[in-house]
Design a protein around this motif. Structure first.
Motif, mmCIF file in Angstrom:
data_model
loop_
_atom_site.group_PDB
_atom_site.id
_atom_site.type_symbol
_atom_site.label_atom_id
_atom_site.label_comp_id
_atom_site.label_asym_id
_atom_site.label_seq_id
_atom_site.Cartn_x
_atom_site.Cartn_y
_atom_site.Cartn_z
ATOM 1 N N ARG A 198 0.830 -1.209 0.000
ATOM 2 C CA ARG A 198 0.000 0.000 0.000
ATOM 3 C C ARG A 198 0.865 1.260 0.000
ATOM 4 O O ARG A 198 0.481 2.283 -0.584
ATOM 5 N N ALA A 199 2.032 1.209 0.651
ATOM 6 C CA ALA A 199 2.909 2.379 0.683
ATOM 7 C C ALA A 199 3.336 2.786 -0.724
ATOM 8 O O ALA A 199 3.367 3.973 -1.066
ATOM 9 N N GLU A 200 3.640 1.806 -1.551
ATOM 10 C CA GLU A 200 4.006 2.119 -2.942
ATOM 11 C C GLU A 200 2.848 2.783 -3.676
ATOM 12 O O GLU A 200 3.060 3.700 -4.489
ATOM 13 N N ILE A 201 1.645 2.355 -3.398
ATOM 14 C CA ILE A 201 0.468 2.910 -4.069
ATOM 15 C C ILE A 201 0.207 4.341 -3.622
ATOM 16 O O ILE A 201 -0.014 5.240 -4.449
ATOM 17 N N ILE A 202 0.255 4.576 -2.321
ATOM 18 C CA ILE A 202 0.028 5.920 -1.784
ATOM 19 C C ILE A 202 1.070 6.893 -2.332
ATOM 20 O O ILE A 202 0.749 8.033 -2.674
ATOM 21 N N ARG A 203 2.301 6.445 -2.419
ATOM 22 C CA ARG A 203 3.405 7.293 -2.893
ATOM 23 C C ARG A 203 3.254 7.654 -4.366
ATOM 24 O O ARG A 203 3.739 8.681 -4.825
ATOM 25 N N GLU A 204 2.549 6.822 -5.124
ATOM 26 C CA GLU A 204 2.362 7.039 -6.569
ATOM 27 C C GLU A 204 0.931 7.489 -6.866
ATOM 28 O O GLU A 204 0.240 6.929 -7.702
ATOM 29 N N LYS A 205 0.489 8.516 -6.122
ATOM 30 C CA LYS A 205 -0.807 9.170 -6.369
ATOM 31 C C LYS A 205 -2.006 8.244 -6.200
ATOM 32 O O LYS A 205 -3.088 8.484 -6.754
ATOM 33 N N GLY A 206 -1.837 7.159 -5.448
ATOM 34 C CA GLY A 206 -2.936 6.228 -5.265
ATOM 35 C C GLY A 206 -3.077 5.222 -6.394
ATOM 36 O O GLY A 206 -4.110 4.549 -6.503
ATOM 37 N N THR A 207 -2.044 5.092 -7.212
ATOM 38 C CA THR A 207 -2.095 4.138 -8.330
ATOM 39 C C THR A 207 -1.132 2.972 -8.083
ATOM 40 O O THR A 207 -0.202 3.078 -7.283
ATOM 41 N N ASN A 208 -1.362 1.888 -8.806
ATOM 42 C CA ASN A 208 -0.443 0.745 -8.735
ATOM 43 C C ASN A 208 0.585 0.813 -9.864
ATOM 44 O O ASN A 208 0.939 -0.187 -10.480
ATOM 45 N N ARG A 209 1.077 2.009 -10.087
ATOM 46 C CA ARG A 209 2.034 2.274 -11.164
ATOM 47 C C ARG A 209 3.349 1.512 -10.954
ATOM 48 O O ARG A 209 3.936 0.991 -11.913
ATOM 49 N N SER A 210 3.827 1.437 -9.702
ATOM 50 C CA SER A 210 5.086 0.732 -9.435
ATOM 51 C C SER A 210 4.967 -0.741 -9.795
ATOM 52 O O SER A 210 5.885 -1.328 -10.390
ATOM 53 N N ALA A 211 3.840 -1.359 -9.474
ATOM 54 C CA ALA A 211 3.623 -2.767 -9.821
ATOM 55 C C ALA A 211 3.570 -2.945 -11.339
ATOM 56 O O ALA A 211 4.058 -3.949 -11.885
ATOM 57 N N PHE A 212 2.990 -1.953 -12.033
ATOM 58 C CA PHE A 212 2.921 -2.006 -13.494
ATOM 59 C C PHE A 212 4.317 -2.008 -14.093
ATOM 60 O O PHE A 212 4.631 -2.810 -15.002
ATOM 61 N N PHE A 213 5.189 -1.117 -13.601
ATOM 62 C CA PHE A 213 6.545 -1.028 -14.156
ATOM 63 C C PHE A 213 7.375 -2.275 -13.857
ATOM 64 O O PHE A 213 8.338 -2.564 -14.565
ATOM 65 N N ARG A 214 7.003 -3.015 -12.817
ATOM 66 C CA ARG A 214 7.686 -4.280 -12.539
ATOM 67 C C ARG A 214 7.072 -5.438 -13.308
ATOM 68 O O ARG A 214 7.519 -6.580 -13.195
ATOM 69 N N GLY A 215 6.017 -5.172 -14.073
ATOM 70 C CA GLY A 215 5.376 -6.204 -14.869
ATOM 71 C C GLY A 215 4.414 -7.070 -14.095
ATOM 72 O O GLY A 215 4.017 -8.143 -14.562
ATOM 73 N N GLU A 216 4.003 -6.619 -12.917
ATOM 74 C CA GLU A 216 3.128 -7.425 -12.073
ATOM 75 C C GLU A 216 1.645 -7.271 -12.451
ATOM 76 O O GLU A 216 0.831 -8.135 -12.127
ATOM 77 N N VAL A 217 1.313 -6.166 -13.115
ATOM 78 C CA VAL A 217 -0.040 -5.951 -13.648
ATOM 79 C C VAL A 217 0.092 -5.423 -15.061
ATOM 80 O O VAL A 217 1.109 -4.831 -15.432
#
Length: 375
Positions: A201-220
């Motif tokens: 959740r910390a990664e999501i909050i830090r990225e404007k409430g999006t799962n952008r970090s997971a996207f860049f890692r190819g997880e979504v």
């Protein structure tokens, strides 16, 4: 002039900034951000680290992560910077201020249990001058009442408590890399996450409430708006500057400890009363963040500062008790916090920075001893 602070540069800051710019990735979470995260996670064993644009941002992220709601109560020291409180006030929390210890500006953990109510959600210890609060007792109290602990470790980089790194004991911790800190990025901060349930959740909050970090890692396969959040991550320019500092952390710390010891040895040898000098509780480590003196009264501190300034030396006082602040005094419950007020009126910080020369420090010491001799 001998100022209170001078930012120290290692010489690699602009080199790394140029590399960051040349990489074509300067918006954050690039090569240097990853290097900084890895440094802290490996050196101090933090579960997960996320650089932020300030320590204030890291505290605000912590308040969101522990789901602070209007009416929740958060216990913290009155003798601290306004960011400690603001992060939780912004989520609607009621701040319950704790008094300082008699011997240190850190909050008196022995008095905390009486402040806990059914609405208490968290305790926020502030490690003043990089000296740890009584974290053993505090964590036992938090476990007993099922409370979150968010360490305000703004001043506590590379400091330890009974063999544990400060910032690595509570559920979450916030660090600062402001230009007055031991390692700097001009402005900058970091959230250390020690409880694994907060990492995703910390990664999501830090990225404007999006799962952008997971996207860049190819997880979504795409990212979207999945939670509240804001733009808390710093640019690669800030991370590059910080990494140049982190590479020299040991050298920076060694030099600062020498400066701290020179002040302390000189004042103790001259017979200045221990009550005027910093106190280091058992089990606590000194990261040489600052050297301060505690004067006998507000008038004496004012006279001390004037005495130093007349020789072009510029010491500064520090926090004003938040429970008496124009914004919060009417919201405070009326308790007297005598030790917080004591340090508000009497504490003064001496010039302290990596490049403080031996001759300049000798001059500062001589001027201070002259003041105490007259007093």
């Amino acid at each position: 002039m001998i100022p209170f602070n001078k930012p120290f540069l290692t010489g690699k800051e602009t080199v790394y900034i140029q590399q960051a710019v040349a990489s074509g990735k300067i918006s954050g979470d690039g090569m240097f951000t990853k290097k900084c995260h890895q440094f802290f996670e490996e050196r101090f064993g933090f579960k997960k680290c996320l650089l932020t644009t300030s320590c204030t941002d890291a505290l605000e992220m912590a308040a969101i992560l522990i789901n602070i709601q209007p009416g929740d109560e958060v216990i913290m020291p009155s003798y601290t910077f306004v960011s400690t409180a603001n992060a939780f006030v912004l989520r609607g929390a009621k701040i319950v201020f704790a008094d300082s210890e008699k011997d240190t500006p850190n909050m008196d953990v022995t008095k905390l249990e009486s402040l806990i109510t059914p609405r208490t959600k968290a305790i926020v210890p502030v490690h003043y001058a990089g000296v740890g609060c009584d974290m053993d007792s505090l964590m036992k109290l938090a476990e007993k009442y099922n409370l979150f602990v968010v360490e305000d470790a703004a001043q506590a980089i590379d400091s330890w408590y009974k063999g544990k790194p400060l910032g690595g004991i509570g559920h979450l911790a916030a660090f600062s890399f402001h230009e007055t800190k031991n390692v700097i990025a001009g402005e900058g901060g970091m959230l250390a996450i020690n409880d694994p349930r907060f990492v995703e959740r910390a990664e999501i909050i830090r990225e404007k409430g999006t799962n952008r970090s997971a996207f860049f890692r190819g997880e979504v396969d795409k990212y979207g708006w999945v939670d509240v959040g804001s733009s808390f991550l710093p640019s690669e320019v800030i991370a590059a500057f910080l990494f140049a500092q982190l590479e020299h952390l040991t050298d920076i710390q060694d030099q600062r400890k020498l400066l701290w010891k020179k002040y302390d040895d000189a004042f103790r040898a001259a017979g200045i009363a221990a009550s005027h000098l910093p106190f280091l509780p058992e089990g606590c480590y000194n990261n040489a963040h600052m050297y301060y003196l505690v004067l006998d009264s507000l008038d004496q501190r004012t006279a001390f500062i004037d005495h130093c300034k007349s020789a072009d030396i510029h010491p500064v006082f520090h926090y004003l008790s938040l429970h008496k602040s124009p914004f919060y005094h009417e919201k405070h419950d009326g308790r007297e916090l005598v030790n917080a007020d004591f340090f508000t009126d009497r504490l003064v910080r001496l010039p302290f920075y990596y490049t403080l020369s031996p001759s300049d420090q000798d001059f500062v010491i001589a001027r201070i001893l002259q003041f105490f001799k007259k007093s």
